[in-house]
Write a protein that holds these residues in place. Structure first.
Motif, PDB file in Angstrom:
ATOM      1  N   VAL A  61       0.840  -1.194   0.000  1.00 52.88           N
ATOM      2  CA  VAL A  61       0.000   0.000   0.000  1.00 52.88           C
ATOM      3  C   VAL A  61       0.879   1.251   0.000  1.00 52.88           C
ATOM      4  N   THR A  62       0.417   2.289  -0.705  1.00 55.99           N
ATOM      5  CA  THR A  62       1.152   3.554  -0.766  1.00 55.99           C
ATOM      6  C   THR A  62       1.013   4.297   0.563  1.00 55.99           C
ATOM      7  N   PRO A  63       1.924   5.233   0.841  1.00 56.10           N
ATOM      8  CA  PRO A  63       1.892   5.942   2.119  1.00 56.10           C
ATOM      9  C   PRO A  63       0.574   6.674   2.403  1.00 56.10           C
ATOM     10  N   ASP A  64      -0.106   7.145   1.355  1.00 58.99           N
ATOM     11  CA  ASP A  64      -1.381   7.842   1.583  1.00 58.99           C
ATOM     12  C   ASP A  64      -2.542   6.880   1.799  1.00 58.99           C
ATOM     13  N   GLY A  65      -2.307   5.585   1.612  1.00 60.84           N
ATOM     14  CA  GLY A  65      -3.344   4.582   1.841  1.00 60.84           C
ATOM     15  C   GLY A  65      -4.361   4.449   0.730  1.00 60.84           C
ATOM     16  N   HIS A  66      -4.207   5.187  -0.364  1.00 59.47           N
ATOM     17  CA  HIS A  66      -5.206   5.193  -1.431  1.00 59.47           C
ATOM     18  C   HIS A  66      -4.945   4.181  -2.544  1.00 59.47           C
ATOM     19  N   SER A  67      -3.709   3.725  -2.691  1.00 60.68           N
ATOM     20  CA  SER A  67      -3.390   2.829  -3.806  1.00 60.68           C
ATOM     21  C   SER A  67      -2.701   1.572  -3.292  1.00 60.68           C
ATOM     22  N   ARG A  68      -3.018   0.464  -3.932  1.00 59.95           N
ATOM     23  CA  ARG A  68      -2.438  -0.812  -3.557  1.00 59.95           C
ATOM     24  C   ARG A  68      -1.830  -1.495  -4.776  1.00 59.95           C
ATOM     25  N   LEU A  69      -0.835  -2.318  -4.488  1.00 58.76           N
ATOM     26  CA  LEU A  69      -0.166  -3.110  -5.502  1.00 58.76           C
ATOM     27  C   LEU A  69      -0.242  -4.555  -5.035  1.00 58.76           C
ATOM     28  N   GLU A  70      -0.841  -5.419  -5.862  1.00 55.05           N
ATOM     29  CA  GLU A  70      -0.925  -6.841  -5.536  1.00 55.05           C
ATOM     30  C   GLU A  70       0.147  -7.581  -6.306  1.00 55.05           C
ATOM     31  N   LEU A  71       1.082  -8.163  -5.589  1.00 55.03           N
ATOM     32  CA  LEU A  71       2.143  -8.958  -6.186  1.00 55.03           C
ATOM     33  C   LEU A  71       1.708 -10.409  -6.117  1.00 55.03           C
ATOM     34  N   SER A  72       1.772 -11.124  -7.241  1.00 57.26           N
ATOM     35  CA  SER A  72       1.309 -12.510  -7.299  1.00 57.26           C
ATOM     36  C   SER A  72       2.416 -13.422  -7.793  1.00 57.26           C
ATOM     37  N   ARG A  73       2.522 -14.589  -7.168  1.00 54.82           N
ATOM     38  CA  ARG A  73       3.450 -15.628  -7.607  1.00 54.82           C
ATOM     39  C   ARG A  73       2.622 -16.881  -7.868  1.00 54.82           C
ATOM     40  N   PHE A  74       2.488 -17.235  -9.159  1.00 53.03           N
ATOM     41  CA  PHE A  74       1.676 -18.391  -9.538  1.00 53.03           C
ATOM     42  C   PHE A  74       2.451 -19.682  -9.301  1.00 53.03           C
ATOM     43  N   LEU A  75       1.866 -20.553  -8.493  1.00 54.46           N
ATOM     44  CA  LEU A  75       2.432 -21.881  -8.252  1.00 54.46           C
ATOM     45  C   LEU A  75       1.789 -22.893  -9.195  1.00 54.46           C
ATOM     46  N   ASP A  76       0.488 -22.713  -9.450  1.00 50.78           N
ATOM     47  CA  ASP A  76      -0.237 -23.596 -10.358  1.00 50.78           C
ATOM     48  C   ASP A  76      -1.467 -22.862 -10.868  1.00 50.78           C
ATOM     49  N   PRO A  77      -1.682 -22.753 -12.149  1.00 51.11           N
ATOM     50  CA  PRO A  77      -0.870 -23.271 -13.242  1.00 51.11           C
ATOM     51  C   PRO A  77       0.418 -22.453 -13.405  1.00 51.11           C
ATOM     52  N   SER A  78       1.337 -23.012 -14.146  1.00 48.65           N
ATOM     53  CA  SER A  78       2.621 -22.355 -14.404  1.00 48.65           C
ATOM     54  C   SER A  78       2.418 -21.080 -15.215  1.00 48.65           C
ATOM     55  N   VAL A  79       3.360 -20.170 -15.082  1.00 46.47           N
ATOM     56  CA  VAL A  79       3.363 -18.940 -15.871  1.00 46.47           C
ATOM     57  C   VAL A  79       3.528 -19.325 -17.338  1.00 46.47           C
ATOM     58  N   VAL A  80       2.747 -18.674 -18.229  1.00 48.99           N
ATOM     59  CA  VAL A  80       2.785 -19.041 -19.647  1.00 48.99           C
ATOM     60  C   VAL A  80       3.392 -17.982 -20.564  1.00 48.99           C
ATOM     61  N   ALA A  81       3.594 -16.768 -20.054  1.00 46.59           N
ATOM     62  CA  ALA A  81       4.181 -15.707 -20.874  1.00 46.59           C
ATOM     63  C   ALA A  81       5.014 -14.799 -19.974  1.00 46.59           C
ATOM     64  N   ASP A  82       5.945 -14.082 -20.588  1.00 48.79           N
ATOM     65  CA  ASP A  82       6.836 -13.212 -19.833  1.00 48.79           C
ATOM     66  C   ASP A  82       6.959 -11.886 -20.573  1.00 48.79           C
ATOM     67  N   HIS A  83       6.397 -10.838 -19.993  1.00 49.08           N
ATOM     68  CA  HIS A  83       6.390  -9.514 -20.618  1.00 49.08           C
ATOM     69  C   HIS A  83       7.389  -8.566 -19.971  1.00 49.08           C
ATOM     70  N   ARG A  84       8.207  -9.066 -19.059  1.00 47.66           N
ATOM     71  CA  ARG A  84       9.053  -8.185 -18.258  1.00 47.66           C
ATOM     72  C   ARG A  84      10.083  -7.420 -19.057  1.00 47.66           C
ATOM     73  N   THR A  85      10.513  -7.928 -20.173  1.00 54.68           N
ATOM     74  CA  THR A  85      11.527  -7.206 -20.942  1.00 54.68           C
ATOM     75  C   THR A  85      10.939  -6.491 -22.148  1.00 54.68           C
ATOM     76  N   ALA A  86       9.625  -6.443 -22.230  1.00 56.80           N
ATOM     77  CA  ALA A  86       8.981  -5.739 -23.344  1.00 56.80           C
ATOM     78  C   ALA A  86       9.307  -4.247 -23.257  1.00 56.80           C
TER      79      ALA A  86
END
Length: 160
Positions: A61-86
């Motif tokens: 959560v951001t310091p002002d409490g207004h915005s959130r970031l959800e970080l997800s790590r998929f265990l199943d099903p496996s990740v099928v695409a990778d956009h990180r270097t786009a």
């Protein structure tokens, strides 16, 4: 029937390989770790269209409490695409922009977590200093430092 109205943006989601590394990076940026949980089962897969799934999430959560970031790590099903270097102009590619009080100091701290500036730190008129960085696992993050104060508040909307 009355027309439905948008109430708020709840969060932005980013899929990562290492929750620990991503959490550490976003804490260093200035976000607060709100919690970690396992989301699993057929009910969750009905929302995402992935069927029976197991996903470990961490909420920031951001310091002002207004915005959130959800970080997800998929265990199943496996990740099928990778956009990180786009590149920044890839269709559908997501980047998050954060406003910081001192872009140089923030970059110095984030570099210790592997952050690299994508292009240059630039100044937009007398309003902002801006840059894009690649954070943990190559995630694209924007940083904006307001250069002037308007009506007692930092100017907003650094753009895209």
């Amino acid at each position: 029937m009355p027309e439905s109205q948008l109430l708020r943006m709840d969060n932005i989601g980013i899929v990562v390989e290492s929750l620990d590394d991503a959490i550490a990076f976003f804490i260093e940026l200035g976000m607060t770790f709100e919690g970690r949980a396992m989301i699993e089962g057929e009910w969750a897969g009905r929302v995402t269209g992935l069927g029976n799934q197991r996903v470990e999430i961490a909420m920031m959560v951001t310091p002002d409490g207004h915005s959130r970031l959800e970080l997800s790590r998929f265990l199943d099903p496996s990740v099928v695409a990778d956009h990180r270097t786009a590149p920044v102009n890839a269709l559908g590619y997501l980047r998050a922009m954060f406003t910081v009080s001192d872009i140089d100091e923030t970059l110095a701290r984030l570099r210790k977590h592997g952050a690299q500036v994508v292009g240059d730190v630039v100044q937009y008129e007398d309003v902002y200093r801006l840059c894009y960085i690649r954070g943990p696992e190559g995630l694209l993050i924007g940083l904006a430092q307001p250069l002037r104060i308007e009506s007692g508040n930092m100017s907003s909307n650094p753009g895209s």
